[in-house]
Design an enzyme around this catalytic site. Structure first.
Site, PDB file in Angstrom:
ATOM      1  N   GLY A 131       0.663  -1.325   0.125  1.00  0.00           N
ATOM      2  CA  GLY A 131       0.082   0.032  -0.009  1.00  0.00           C
ATOM      3  C   GLY A 131       0.810   1.272  -0.008  1.00  0.00           C
ATOM      4  O   GLY A 131       0.504   2.196   0.548  1.00  0.00           O
ATOM      5  N   LEU A 132       1.883   1.154  -0.768  1.00  0.00           N
ATOM      6  CA  LEU A 132       2.866   2.537  -0.922  1.00  0.00           C
ATOM      7  C   LEU A 132       3.296   3.011   0.260  1.00  0.00           C
ATOM      8  O   LEU A 132       3.060   4.324   0.394  1.00  0.00           O
ATOM      9  CB  LEU A 132       1.958   3.474  -1.784  1.00  0.00           C
ATOM     10  CG  LEU A 132       1.595   3.093  -3.421  1.00  0.00           C
ATOM     11  CD1 LEU A 132       0.913   4.152  -3.727  1.00  0.00           C
ATOM     12  CD2 LEU A 132       3.009   2.933  -3.873  1.00  0.00           C
ATOM     13  N   GLY A 140       7.605  -8.023 -14.980  1.00  0.00           N
ATOM     14  CA  GLY A 140       6.586  -9.246 -14.499  1.00  0.00           C
ATOM     15  C   GLY A 140       7.018 -10.744 -14.658  1.00  0.00           C
ATOM     16  O   GLY A 140       7.114 -11.306 -15.435  1.00  0.00           O
ATOM     17  N   CYS A 197      -0.923   1.259  -9.165  1.00  0.00           N
ATOM     18  CA  CYS A 197      -0.773   0.357  -7.679  1.00  0.00           C
ATOM     19  C   CYS A 197      -2.254  -0.310  -7.298  1.00  0.00           C
ATOM     20  O   CYS A 197      -3.056   0.506  -7.273  1.00  0.00           O
ATOM     21  CB  CYS A 197      -0.432   1.333  -6.728  1.00  0.00           C
ATOM     22  SG  CYS A 197      -0.247   0.296  -5.102  1.00  0.00           S
ATOM     23  N   ASN A 248       2.521  -3.663 -13.686  1.00  0.00           N
ATOM     24  CA  ASN A 248       2.758  -3.911 -12.492  1.00  0.00           C
ATOM     25  C   ASN A 248       1.892  -5.254 -12.261  1.00  0.00           C
ATOM     26  O   ASN A 248       1.765  -6.078 -13.035  1.00  0.00           O
ATOM     27  CB  ASN A 248       1.875  -2.657 -12.113  1.00  0.00           C
ATOM     28  CG  ASN A 248       1.932  -2.175 -10.666  1.00  0.00           C
ATOM     29  OD1 ASN A 248       2.165  -3.343  -9.671  1.00  0.00           O
ATOM     30  ND2 ASN A 248       2.206  -0.955 -10.386  1.00  0.00           N
ATOM     31  N   GLY A 307       5.453 -12.835  -9.588  1.00  0.00           N
ATOM     32  CA  GLY A 307       6.239 -13.904  -9.498  1.00  0.00           C
ATOM     33  C   GLY A 307       6.070 -14.684 -11.051  1.00  0.00           C
ATOM     34  O   GLY A 307       5.276 -14.120 -11.931  1.00  0.00           O
TER      35      GLY A 307
END
Lengths: 303, 245
Positions: A73-74, A245, A132, A194, A219
């Site tokens: 969460g940044l 990615g 995000c 992302n 992953g």
């Protein structure tokens, strides 16, 4: 054969294309006692916002087959600490490309943070995170719609003197449409992708594993999807792409570059193996010899 | 932080669902109880953190409870197998925080990091009282190891099958140990009650789901009275007064 691993990214010379992805490498100095950071082509720093943020409550980490979920969460100390302390501290032990990763909750916040990053002499390139998945306003909402992504791009390009890459979310129906919108709005490059929005459930507690309930999945499991998106976008756009990615091996780096990536970010793999990037760099020359690749940049977009 | 390949010397059950893992290691980085290693397991993406229970010349000992698929897989590994381990992680207990007598309070598999601390305190000439709590007699670990270091060891079980019946807080009330500083590791609720009950200064050893284990992923950050802290790097040991329960 002497292998040339260097690449050129928006006029910046990188000694190689391997870059730890934002959020998986802190502000760089945390790993400086682990290996010589100067081996890295670039370092993308922890995502930064205008104000300091704690982020989400713990648990923030969950495991999955061939990957993991995070819902940090940044968490970050804020843009002023980044430009005043973090970037200068990294520059003392690292001579390569330093990438600031900027997030925000409004166009004004994106513009203000990117302007400060652009004015910071230690920062070479700015990566704008419109993807995000772990914050409930802003974040990914800017990256899931072409008009919003273009609006962020225009806002930051108006105040930046350094190359601006927009980091895209894979949680969209048509990533090419969003990539084109960013290119048309003046982006110098694109980072993709992302994390994928995911979830795990603790079946004994009958509750989500993550306190945030959902998190970003990353992953090796996501590598083929990320690769496909890089390939689609690289062929549809003329600005450079950083592929990200699920990259875990030298082979993955070569695949990403053949798909069209000029540089390649390594993310989750750093969390299970702090030496992931130097090990990939150790393996690349041998793989290049095997594939008769003299200059790594010659393979960009050849598929 | 260093990445090492360690050979398993022993891997045996020592109590209910609890295993003792002995690794051939010359880990020179270990200095204090509470420090931990991150163990990679085939077929599992993330490493598992385990606190170091013993370190002597040429070997380290980890004690772990089988709580999920990863620890179940670990319990299946035989002597001779090699483990990929990150060492030199975490900041452990500070034995100098105690001036002359210490109370160590352990719950379940929270007891192991207190053993090297106990050894260190005794070596510095400090008097050490130990209170260890378990659910039942079948889960008791390290009792003889602690008794070899100090005569003042009190055992408690929730079901009363061994030692005093009740929680560690009940045992502390019963035996009234004297101490000027305490150290605790165990379930969060136990440590909170211990901190509420004991009026001296003290340190707690926290547990959290971790990503990297070395301070660069922010996966285990907590809020403390000192601001945001990473359990893996700034901890796992924190001062009692800094914890925001």
């Amino acid at each position: 054969m002497v292998n040339d691993l260097s690449v050129t990214l928006c006029g910046l010379h990188l000694r190689n294309p391997v870059i730890p992805a934002s959020g998986t490498f802190g502000f760089g100095v945390e790993l400086s006692d682990c290996f010589d950071l100067n081996r890295l082509g670039g370092i993308s720093l922890k995502g930064t916002t205008r104000e300091a943020r704690y982020g989400n409550p713990t648990p923030r980490i969950a495991e999955a087959p061939a990957g993991m979920l995070n819902a940090v969460g940044l968490e970050n100390p804020g843009i002023d600490v980044l430009v005043r302390e973090k970037a200068p501290a990294l520059r003392k032990c690292y001579g390569g490309c330093i990438i600031a990763n900027i997030s925000g909750f409004s166009l004004e916040e994106y513009a203000e943070c990117c302007a400060k990053a652009s004015d910071c002499p230690e920062i070479d390139l700015i990566e704008v995170n419109v993807s995000c998945p772990n914050v409930h306003a802003g974040g990914m909402t800017f990256g899931t719609d072409p008009h919003s992504a273009a609006a962020v791009t225009r806002a930051v390009k108006a105040v930046c003197r350094k190359p601006v890459f927009i980091k895209l979310s894979p949680n969209v129906t048509d990533i090419v449409a969003i990539a084109r919108a960013c290119e048309d709005a003046g982006a110098d490059g694109l980072t993709l992708v992302n994390t994928f929005l995911g979830m795990r459930i603790d079946i004994r507690r009958r509750q989500p594993v993550l306190a945030n309930k959902t998190g970003g999945f990353s992953g090796p499991a996501i590598f083929p999807i990320a690769l496909r998106m890089v390939w689609q976008v690289a062929h549809a756009c003329s600005i450079p792409v950083m592929g990200c990615g699920g990259v875990a091996t030298a082979r993955d780096v070569v695949e990403m570059m053949m798909a069209g990536a000029t540089a390649v970010e390594v993310g989750a793999e750093n969390l299970r193996n702090p030496l992931a990037c130097p090990e990939i760099l150790d393996a690349l020359p041998e793989l290049m010899d095997e594939l008769n690749i003299n200059r790594l940049q010659d393979i960009i977009g050849t598929v | 932080m260093e990445r090492q390949l360690y050979t398993i010397l022993r891997n045996e059950p020592v109590a209910a669902r609890t295993w003792r893992l002995e690794l051939a290691s010359d880990d020179p980085s270990f200095v204090a109880g509470g420090e931990f290693v991150q163990v990679a397991l085939d077929g599992f993406y993330l490493r598992r953190p385990f606190s170091i229970c013993e370190r002597s010349k040429g070997r380290i000992v980890l004690i772990y409870k089988v709580v999920g698929e990863g620890t179940a897989a670990l319990s299946g590994l035989r002597p001779g197998a090699r483990l990929d381990v990150l060492t030199g992680l975490g900041r452990g207990f500070d034995p100098d925080a105690c001036s002359s007598s210490a109370l160590l309070v352990g719950g379940g598999v929270g007891a192991p990091p207190l053993l090297p601390l106990c050894r260190e305190l005794v070596a510095r000439g400090k008097r050490v009282s130990v209170v260890l709590g378990f659910n039942s007699a079948s889960e008791i670990i390290l009792e003889s190891e602690f008794r070899a270091l100090t005569p003042d060891v009190t055992m408690a079980t929730v079901d009363g099958s061994a030692g005093l019946k009740g929680f560690v807080t009940d045992a502390i009330s019963a035996v009234k140990p004297t101490f000027d500083y305490f150290y605790t590791c165990g379930p969060l609720v136990m440590m909170r009650r211990v901190c509420d009950m004991l009026k001296t200064g003290g340190e707690v050893c926290l547990e959290e789901r971790m990503g990297c284990g070395a301070g660069y992923c922010a996966g285990c950050s907590i809020q403390t009275r000192q601001g945001v802290r990473r359990v893996c790097k700034d901890g796992p040991v924190f001062k009692k007064e800094d914890i925001l329960w």
